[in-house]
Motif scaffolding. Structure first.
Motif, PDB file in Angstrom:
ATOM      1  N   PHE A 183      26.097  23.490  21.417  1.00 35.25           N
ATOM      2  CA  PHE A 183      26.773  22.473  22.225  1.00 35.25           C
ATOM      3  C   PHE A 183      27.139  21.278  21.369  1.00 35.25           C
ATOM      4  O   PHE A 183      26.631  21.087  20.255  1.00 35.25           O
ATOM      5  N   ASP A 184      28.012  20.464  21.925  1.00 35.65           N
ATOM      6  CA  ASP A 184      28.485  19.225  21.308  1.00 35.65           C
ATOM      7  C   ASP A 184      28.485  18.181  22.423  1.00 35.65           C
ATOM      8  O   ASP A 184      29.227  18.306  23.398  1.00 35.65           O
ATOM      9  N   LYS A 185      27.636  17.160  22.267  1.00 35.31           N
ATOM     10  CA  LYS A 185      27.465  16.186  23.350  1.00 35.31           C
ATOM     11  C   LYS A 185      27.521  14.778  22.788  1.00 35.31           C
ATOM     12  O   LYS A 185      26.844  14.454  21.805  1.00 35.31           O
ATOM     13  N   LEU A 186      28.320  13.941  23.417  1.00 35.74           N
ATOM     14  CA  LEU A 186      28.474  12.554  22.993  1.00 35.74           C
ATOM     15  C   LEU A 186      28.184  11.630  24.171  1.00 35.74           C
ATOM     16  O   LEU A 186      28.766  11.781  25.249  1.00 35.74           O
ATOM     17  N   ASP A 187      27.260  10.683  23.959  1.00 32.54           N
ATOM     18  CA  ASP A 187      26.921   9.667  24.957  1.00 32.54           C
ATOM     19  C   ASP A 187      27.309   8.297  24.428  1.00 32.54           C
ATOM     20  O   ASP A 187      26.947   7.938  23.293  1.00 32.54           O
ATOM     21  N   VAL A 188      28.016   7.530  25.246  1.00 29.08           N
ATOM     22  CA  VAL A 188      28.320   6.137  24.946  1.00 29.08           C
ATOM     23  C   VAL A 188      27.827   5.301  26.116  1.00 29.08           C
ATOM     24  O   VAL A 188      28.137   5.598  27.283  1.00 29.08           O
ATOM     25  N   GLN A 210      29.303   6.874  29.526  1.00 32.79           N
ATOM     26  CA  GLN A 210      30.153   8.065  29.560  1.00 32.79           C
ATOM     27  C   GLN A 210      29.510   9.153  28.714  1.00 32.79           C
ATOM     28  O   GLN A 210      29.007   8.899  27.620  1.00 32.79           O
ATOM     29  N   THR A 211      29.523  10.364  29.245  1.00 36.06           N
ATOM     30  CA  THR A 211      29.001  11.530  28.538  1.00 36.06           C
ATOM     31  C   THR A 211      30.078  12.592  28.479  1.00 36.06           C
ATOM     32  O   THR A 211      30.693  12.920  29.495  1.00 36.06           O
ATOM     33  N   ASP A 212      30.303  13.120  27.291  1.00 37.50           N
ATOM     34  CA  ASP A 212      31.284  14.178  27.064  1.00 37.50           C
ATOM     35  C   ASP A 212      30.541  15.367  26.472  1.00 37.50           C
ATOM     36  O   ASP A 212      29.922  15.250  25.413  1.00 37.50           O
ATOM     37  N   ASP A 253      32.396  16.122  31.828  1.00 30.05           N
ATOM     38  CA  ASP A 253      32.513  14.688  31.562  1.00 30.05           C
ATOM     39  C   ASP A 253      31.853  13.921  32.698  1.00 30.05           C
ATOM     40  O   ASP A 253      32.056  14.243  33.884  1.00 30.05           O
ATOM     41  N   HIS A 254      31.076  12.917  32.339  1.00 28.32           N
ATOM     42  CA  HIS A 254      30.396  12.091  33.336  1.00 28.32           C
ATOM     43  C   HIS A 254      30.658  10.630  33.041  1.00 28.32           C
ATOM     44  O   HIS A 254      30.584  10.185  31.894  1.00 28.32           O
ATOM     45  N   ALA A 278      31.114   9.521  38.503  1.00 26.19           N
ATOM     46  CA  ALA A 278      32.131  10.572  38.579  1.00 26.19           C
ATOM     47  C   ALA A 278      31.775  11.655  37.567  1.00 26.19           C
ATOM     48  O   ALA A 278      31.462  11.356  36.408  1.00 26.19           O
ATOM     49  N   PHE A 279      31.836  12.899  38.009  1.00 22.48           N
ATOM     50  CA  PHE A 279      31.458  14.018  37.152  1.00 22.48           C
ATOM     51  C   PHE A 279      32.453  15.150  37.372  1.00 22.48           C
ATOM     52  O   PHE A 279      32.731  15.537  38.509  1.00 22.48           O
TER      53      PHE A 279
END
Length: 831
Positions: A313-318, A342-344, A378-379, A404-405
């Motif tokens: 997986f590839d996960k980015l949290d800001v 935001q989570t992608d 996306d969240h 929103a998800f």
């Protein structure tokens, strides 16, 4: 592209000093201890709550000069300078003076947490896992963090903790749908009323704390009050300036980059004297995966670009927040905090496990039929919280929130080998009957593969407000809280199926589905909830009566698979309206010498689905326990009994079902259990001062059984007889963490053991085809100081390389993570 900006942030982070310990007492002007006082080291996230004797201890601090800040409602904050020495414990005594002014941020923290970062006086079972433990033992995996907490049911799924399945006290664990999941005290599940079994869980790697509340005191949170509430504490705005960063590398191109920076000032001239603070955080987790998608020859299947298919997986949290606040001495302290995240995520995950014979031969393989399986999600989260402290006796906290998800999990759903199509769960449950379909799934023969685009979007929004009124004195008085929440959420399912032809190890798409032709409906909920709860202090006895009210309207609008344009030509609508009064009563008795007895009784509730024939979940819950808080030892032990009048189960594809998400009435169930949590520093018990030997033990016993017989379409229940055990409930869970720390060096061994579990309700000997075998897993974590104040970290997960089964659902056997070693570099700056 993501790595470059993160690396630049990490390179700006400087050095930290050697760990030290701060201990002492918080007293009033009369010399009496002040239990519950909050003590923090300014400029850090380190803090503690004073115990019944006023004592506190904060470990893992940087050596050097520091400023200690102590606060308590009704008292003026106190500051004291102290010099911390590496490997030593500094003792301080802080005196607080009574005042009519309030430390407003104490109220802010109290409203965002479930335990106030201390559990001694919580009315009912409560556990808090702090940032140091999350940082060291979690590794981004919420399952590993929650092993620290007794009473938690965990079902792993992907090996990395990406798809958490968490339950509390005998509740179901499927998609964490039977608990109240929050971030900073706000509902965070994508649709907690209409569709709680979703596919989003906040990233624990960016959290400062994890709280678990069970028992009578947690009814003020809701909507699910049977098992309890789990709250994740996101990055706090520091006092002063602080920054930190971490880089972790491991096998299968595993890499984690994590950076956080924040600052605040109590008075900014350019804002007219208002206090201002902010924090920004970025975390990236990437890994190619430990499983191999295999072709007909058993070797790795190659993608068109010539590389093996990935399974990671590839996960980015800001994440960020900004706070404006008046000065503490203002006539009415006010603060406004804006939070955004935001989570992608893109993960090459599947519902497809392995048949028993294939698992025995190659447990870390994946069938060729799952090569296209992928989740794209996306969240977005937005929160605005306003706090007004009118006096030391009255405050009001109001929060607006919106989540929103959107996600599309494209995954193999059914297979045809010349006849009708068969679901993947059925194929792997009975590989002999469906041998032709299994051959097609393996990529060894011809067949049709039906890959479903599980495309859904969620929206959750609401407002909640809580007022606090303090009566009497801290020794004999009460904190009365009243809250109201107005909430709405929805899930929009708009799905389709693509057909692939498989032959000779190759697949070709033969029919692209039309969006909306597989599932085309909207589930929605509108809820109004309120509570009143009082924490009444009568000397050594604290009593917490309370009541919650829930009124929920659930609605489904099904447009039909023949109307993807949603003209309404084939629209069907169903509604279900429920309301419930949820009373609770908890009590804590301080019997002296650090010992407390606690107990409680409350009603459990969870909303049903939109079918009028589905009743809400209802239960009666009782607990009794004991706590001890000493200088070097903390103990909490509890016995509980949950009597379900109606247990709910959901038809989830994640649980091996059909994926309709319809809920089923399970009738009467009795769940009885015992929980024991012990934390100690063996070195301090032995009188040593220059070394720490921290030990944590968490044991959970669970016995959940049906008390009525029935037939269910829910696969995990099936034909139920009186006395059948609940599925996916291990009778015994034992976790032990033991380590040694000195002068910045630290090493710990983590052991986790789980007894046999059933995949299907039953009693007596577990059939081999329905058994998740017992297993024990050892992890090792270590940290070493480097010149310049850096810290080198290391972790070995599954030290003995144990091959074990974690689940037989959604479809087939699924393995735990094999032995995985990672190495990292951690840095921190701050006052």
């Amino acid at each position: 592209m993501r790595l470059a900006p993160l690396a630049l942030v990490l390179l700006t982070v400087g050095a930290s000093a050697q760990p030290a310990t701060l201990a002492g007492r918080v007293l009033g002007s009369d010399g009496a201890p002040l239990p519950g006082a909050a003590v923090v080291v300014e400029g850090t996230a380190r803090g503690a709550a004073a115990g019944a004797d006023g004592r506190f201890e904060i470990a893992g601090l940087d050596a050097g000069p520091a400023e200690v800040v102590a606060t308590l409602l009704g008292y003026a904050p106190a500051r004291q300078r102290v010099t911390l020495l590496a490997g030593e414990t500094a003792e301080v005594e802080v005196v607080l003076l009574e005042t009519t002014l309030d430390a407003g941020e104490v109220v802010v923290t109290a409203r965002e947490t479930l335990t106030g970062r201390g559990t001694l006086d919580v009315p009912g079972s409560g556990h808090y896992v702090g940032p140091r433990v999350i940082e060291r033992v979690g590794g981004g995996d919420i399952h590993r963090v929650l092993r620290e907490v007794p009473g938690v049911t965990i079902q792993e799924e992907d090996g990395y903790g990406l798809r958490p399945n968490v339950g509390l006290r005998g509740s179901g664990a499927e998609r964490s749908s039977a608990i109240t999941l929050m971030e900073d005290g706000v509902l965070i599940a994508p649709a907690p009323y209409a569709a709680p079994a979703a596919y989003y869980f906040p990233s624990v790697g960016r959290m400062d704390g994890v709280e678990v509340r069970t028992g009578a005191g947690q009814i003020k949170y809701g909507p699910a009050t049977t098992g309890g509430a789990l709250n994740l504490l996101a990055a706090r705005i520091p006092e002063g300036a602080e920054a930190r960063g971490e880089v972790v590398l491991g096998p299968n191109d595993q890499r984690t980059l994590h950076a956080r920076a924040g600052a605040s000032t109590p008075s900014a001239g350019w804002l007219g004297g208002l206090g201002v603070g902010a924090v920004l955080e970025v975390r990236s987790d990437d890994v190619d995966g430990f499983k191999t998608i295999t072709g007909p020859s058993g070797s790795a299947l190659l993608a068109p670009n010539g590389d093996p298919y990935e399974t990671g997986f590839d996960k980015l949290d800001v994440f960020g927040r900004v706070r404006l606040a008046t000065r503490p001495e203002a006539a009415v302290f006010q603060s406004l905090t804006l939070t955004a995240g935001q989570t992608d995520e893109v993960s090459d995950e599947t519902y497809l496990g392995l048949a028993a014979a294939d698992f025995e031969a190659t447990p870390y393989a994946r069938y060729a039929g799952s090569r296209y399986d992928r989740m794209d999600a996306d969240h977005e989260a937005l929160r605005a919280r306003h706090v007004a402290v009118f006096s030391d006796r009255l405050d009001l906290t109001t929060t607006l929130y919106r989540n929103a998800f959107a996600r599309n999990w494209y995954k193999l759903d059914k297979v045809s080998a010349g006849g009708g199509s068969v679901g993947v769960a059925s194929i792997l449950d009975d590989p002999e009957t469906y041998a032709g379909e299994l051959v097609a799934v393996r990529g060894e023969g011809a067949g049709s593969l039906y890959v479903k685009a599980n495309n859904r979007s969620y929206l959750s929004r609401g407002v909640q407000t809580v007022a606090g009124l303090r009566l009497g004195t801290p020794a004999r008085g009460a904190l009365v809280e009243a809250g109201l929440r107005v909430h709405a959420d929805e899930m929009d399912r708009f799905q389709w199926v693509d057909e692939y032809a498989a032959a000779a190890g190759q697949t070709v798409i033969v029919a692209e589905g039309t969006p909306g032709t597989d599932s085309n409906r909207i589930e929605s909920a509108e809820a109004v909830a309120g509570f009143v709860q009082a924490d009444i202090q009568l000397g050594a006895l604290a009593v917490t009566p309370g009541a919650r009210f829930e009124s929920v309207r659930l609605r489904r609008e099904d447009f039909g698979t023949a109307d993807p344009e949603r003209t309404g030509a084939d629209l069907s609508v169903r509604e279900n309206t429920v309301s419930a009064l949820i009373p609770g009563l908890g009590a804590v008795l301080d019997v002296g010498r650090g010992w407390r007895l606690f107990g409680g009784l409350h009603r459990g509730f969870a909303p049903p689905d939109s079918r009028p024939e589905t009743d809400p979940e209802s239960s009666v819950n009782a607990e009794a326990g004991v706590r001890f808080g000493g200088e070097a030892v903390e103990v909490q032990a509890a016995l509980y009994h949950t009597a379900y009048r109606n247990l709910l189960g959901s038809d989830l594809a994640a649980a091996g079902g059909g994926g309709t998400t319809d809920q089923f009435n399970g009738g009467r169930v009795d769940a009885t259990g015992a929980e024991v949590g012990v934390s100690a520093d063996l070195a301090r018990l032995g009188g040593a001062a220059d070394v720490a030997v921290p030990v944590r033990v968490a044991y959970t016993y669970t016995d959940g059984r049906f008390q009525n017989a029935f037939e269910s379409d829910f696969d995990a229940w099936g034909t139920v007889a009186v006395g059948d055990e609940l599925p996916y409930q291990a009778r015994h869970r034992l976790y032990v963490r033991a380590g040694v720390e000195r002068g910045g060096w630290a090493v710990a061994l983590l052991a986790n053991a789980v007894s046999d579990m059933r995949a299907v309700a039953g009693q007596g000997a577990i059939p081999e085809s329905e058994r998740i075998p017992a297993h024990a897993v050892l992890d090792v974590v270590a940290e070493a100081p480097l010149p310049g104040g850096l810290a080198l970290t290391g972790r070995v997960v599954n030290l003995t390389d144990e091959t074990y089964v974690v689940a037989r659902r959604p479809a087939g056997l699924r393995p735990g993570l094999p032995r995985t070693a990672t190495i990292g570099l951690r840095v921190r700056i701050g006052r």
